[in-house]
Design an enzyme around this catalytic site. Sequence first.
Site, mmCIF file in Angstrom:
data_model
loop_
_atom_site.group_PDB
_atom_site.id
_atom_site.type_symbol
_atom_site.label_atom_id
_atom_site.label_comp_id
_atom_site.label_asym_id
_atom_site.label_seq_id
_atom_site.Cartn_x
_atom_site.Cartn_y
_atom_site.Cartn_z
ATOM 1 N N LYS A 159 -2.235 54.918 29.483
ATOM 2 C CA LYS A 159 -3.684 54.691 29.551
ATOM 3 C C LYS A 159 -4.386 55.135 28.265
ATOM 4 O O LYS A 159 -5.432 54.589 27.901
ATOM 5 C CB LYS A 159 -4.274 55.396 30.777
ATOM 6 N N SER A 176 -8.012 55.008 32.076
ATOM 7 C CA SER A 176 -8.191 55.932 33.201
ATOM 8 C C SER A 176 -8.694 57.258 32.651
ATOM 9 O O SER A 176 -8.435 57.600 31.491
ATOM 10 C CB SER A 176 -6.841 56.163 33.897
ATOM 11 N N TYR A 231 1.915 57.715 32.843
ATOM 12 C CA TYR A 231 0.639 57.038 33.134
ATOM 13 C C TYR A 231 -0.414 57.419 32.092
ATOM 14 O O TYR A 231 -1.124 56.564 31.549
ATOM 15 C CB TYR A 231 0.190 57.449 34.539
HETATM 16 P P1 NAP Z 1 -3.883 48.836 43.238
HETATM 17 O O1 NAP Z 1 -4.738 48.655 44.433
HETATM 18 O O2 NAP Z 1 -2.503 49.380 43.390
HETATM 19 O O3 NAP Z 1 -3.845 47.455 42.445
HETATM 20 C C1 NAP Z 1 -3.009 47.255 41.337
HETATM 21 C C2 NAP Z 1 -2.634 45.800 41.285
HETATM 22 O O4 NAP Z 1 -1.762 45.579 40.149
HETATM 23 C C3 NAP Z 1 -1.838 45.360 42.527
HETATM 24 O O5 NAP Z 1 -2.312 44.101 42.969
HETATM 25 C C4 NAP Z 1 -0.421 45.252 41.998
HETATM 26 O O6 NAP Z 1 0.382 44.336 42.699
HETATM 27 C C5 NAP Z 1 -0.687 44.761 40.589
HETATM 28 N N1 NAP Z 1 0.497 44.909 39.761
HETATM 29 C C6 NAP Z 1 1.385 45.933 39.742
HETATM 30 N N2 NAP Z 1 2.383 45.672 38.880
HETATM 31 C C7 NAP Z 1 2.125 44.458 38.343
HETATM 32 C C8 NAP Z 1 2.798 43.642 37.403
HETATM 33 N N3 NAP Z 1 3.944 44.020 36.833
HETATM 34 N N4 NAP Z 1 2.266 42.439 37.093
HETATM 35 C C9 NAP Z 1 1.102 42.027 37.680
HETATM 36 N N5 NAP Z 1 0.417 42.756 38.576
HETATM 37 C C10 NAP Z 1 0.924 43.955 38.901
HETATM 38 O O7 NAP Z 1 -4.588 49.811 42.194
HETATM 39 P P2 NAP Z 1 -6.110 50.005 41.737
HETATM 40 O O8 NAP Z 1 -6.461 51.377 42.083
HETATM 41 O O9 NAP Z 1 -6.958 48.873 42.173
HETATM 42 O O10 NAP Z 1 -5.910 49.978 40.148
HETATM 43 C C11 NAP Z 1 -6.384 48.936 39.310
HETATM 44 C C12 NAP Z 1 -6.379 49.458 37.885
HETATM 45 O O11 NAP Z 1 -7.250 50.587 37.782
HETATM 46 C C13 NAP Z 1 -5.000 49.962 37.412
HETATM 47 O O12 NAP Z 1 -4.815 49.625 36.057
HETATM 48 C C14 NAP Z 1 -5.109 51.455 37.573
HETATM 49 O O13 NAP Z 1 -4.239 52.156 36.720
HETATM 50 C C15 NAP Z 1 -6.561 51.672 37.211
HETATM 51 N N6 NAP Z 1 -7.143 52.914 37.710
HETATM 52 C C16 NAP Z 1 -7.228 53.170 39.043
HETATM 53 C C17 NAP Z 1 -7.770 54.387 39.474
HETATM 54 C C18 NAP Z 1 -7.905 54.743 40.926
HETATM 55 O O14 NAP Z 1 -8.268 55.892 41.234
HETATM 56 N N7 NAP Z 1 -7.670 53.835 41.859
HETATM 57 C C19 NAP Z 1 -8.201 55.312 38.533
HETATM 58 C C20 NAP Z 1 -8.102 55.013 37.182
HETATM 59 C C21 NAP Z 1 -7.561 53.820 36.781
HETATM 60 P P3 NAP Z 1 1.308 44.912 43.934
HETATM 61 O O15 NAP Z 1 0.339 45.460 44.922
HETATM 62 O O16 NAP Z 1 2.034 43.704 44.372
HETATM 63 O O17 NAP Z 1 2.183 45.962 43.301
#
Ligand code: NAP
Length: 247
Positions: free
Chosen positions: A157, A141, A153
């Site tokens: 990351k 991230s 976090y």
């Molecule tokens: P999201 O919509 O919350 O998706 C995250 C997914 O991970 C969800 O399906 C969640 O399941 C699953 N998850 C959580 N805990 C888990 C576990 N213990 N085992 C297996 N799966 C698990 O978030 P996103 O924004 O798409 O994020 C995806 C990735 O991108 C993450 O690594 C996040 O840190 C990174 N990221 C996101 C952003 C942003 O702005 N969105 C920015 C930088 C990095 P549940 O829904 O059931 O909890």
Amino acid sequence: MRLKDKVALITGGGSGIGAAVARRFAREGALVAVADVVPQGAEGVIKEIAAGGGKAIFTQADVRKAGDVSGMIDYVVKEYGHLDILINNAGVTKDNLCARMSEEEWDFVVAVNLKGSFLCAQAAYRPMRKQKYGRIVNTSSVVSRGNMGQVNYSASKAGVIGLTRTLALEYARSNITVNCIAPGFIDTPMAAAMDDKVKALALERIPLSRMGTPEEVANLHLFLASEEAAYITGQVIFLDGGASIGI
Ligand code: NAP
């Protein structure tokens, strides 16, 4: 089709960026495995992929648990015969200032984001080493550079970047590339959960003046997972509308 008959496993594939990657990879001919803690979100993604003529299966796994992760990899290999691509995407936040952060908040975020990526990459190595082929894409991230209220976090990351670079060295002899995407502010349920004031501040810091979309992140996953990226390994690519440039 850029991923014809490649087997791709996407952790956290039931929501946000993971779901966009699953859909995109399926459109490019991949045989997709959508992994998540609970089936709800993933089932919708699998139905959509099937409706579009693609192939996807669900595999349940909490990436914090070595037993779950090992079972997930075995299941994918049993169903599809091999494993070519691992997208380490599952991630969580639990924000607090360091002075107020509980041990549980620290442990939870580091366990999912960092330990989970390690366990999945370790288990995926078994089939990938045998077939002398693999693509692993980890998820860091822009916050790996530091952010108020996200010490857990940010550390997790930043750790994913070290994990990526070290795995790239260790896995190269087996023709497995390991790279990392560091997204900025992407429009997903994770970002939607942020406080409005924090969101406004985050937007102000983006030179391109908007959030990114999950589909834009999926485009980069596709490139790094494809043959076009065969000579790229150990790299971290910031996909953040310019947020990480300068001051
Ligand atoms: P999201 O919509 O919350 O998706 C995250 C997914 O991970 C969800 O399906 C969640 O399941 C699953 N998850 C959580 N805990 C888990 C576990 N213990 N085992 C297996 N799966 C698990 O978030 P996103 O924004 O798409 O994020 C995806 C990735 O991108 C993450 O690594 C996040 O840190 C990174 N990221 C996101 C952003 C942003 O702005 N969105 C920015 C930088 C990095 P549940 O829904 O059931 O909890």
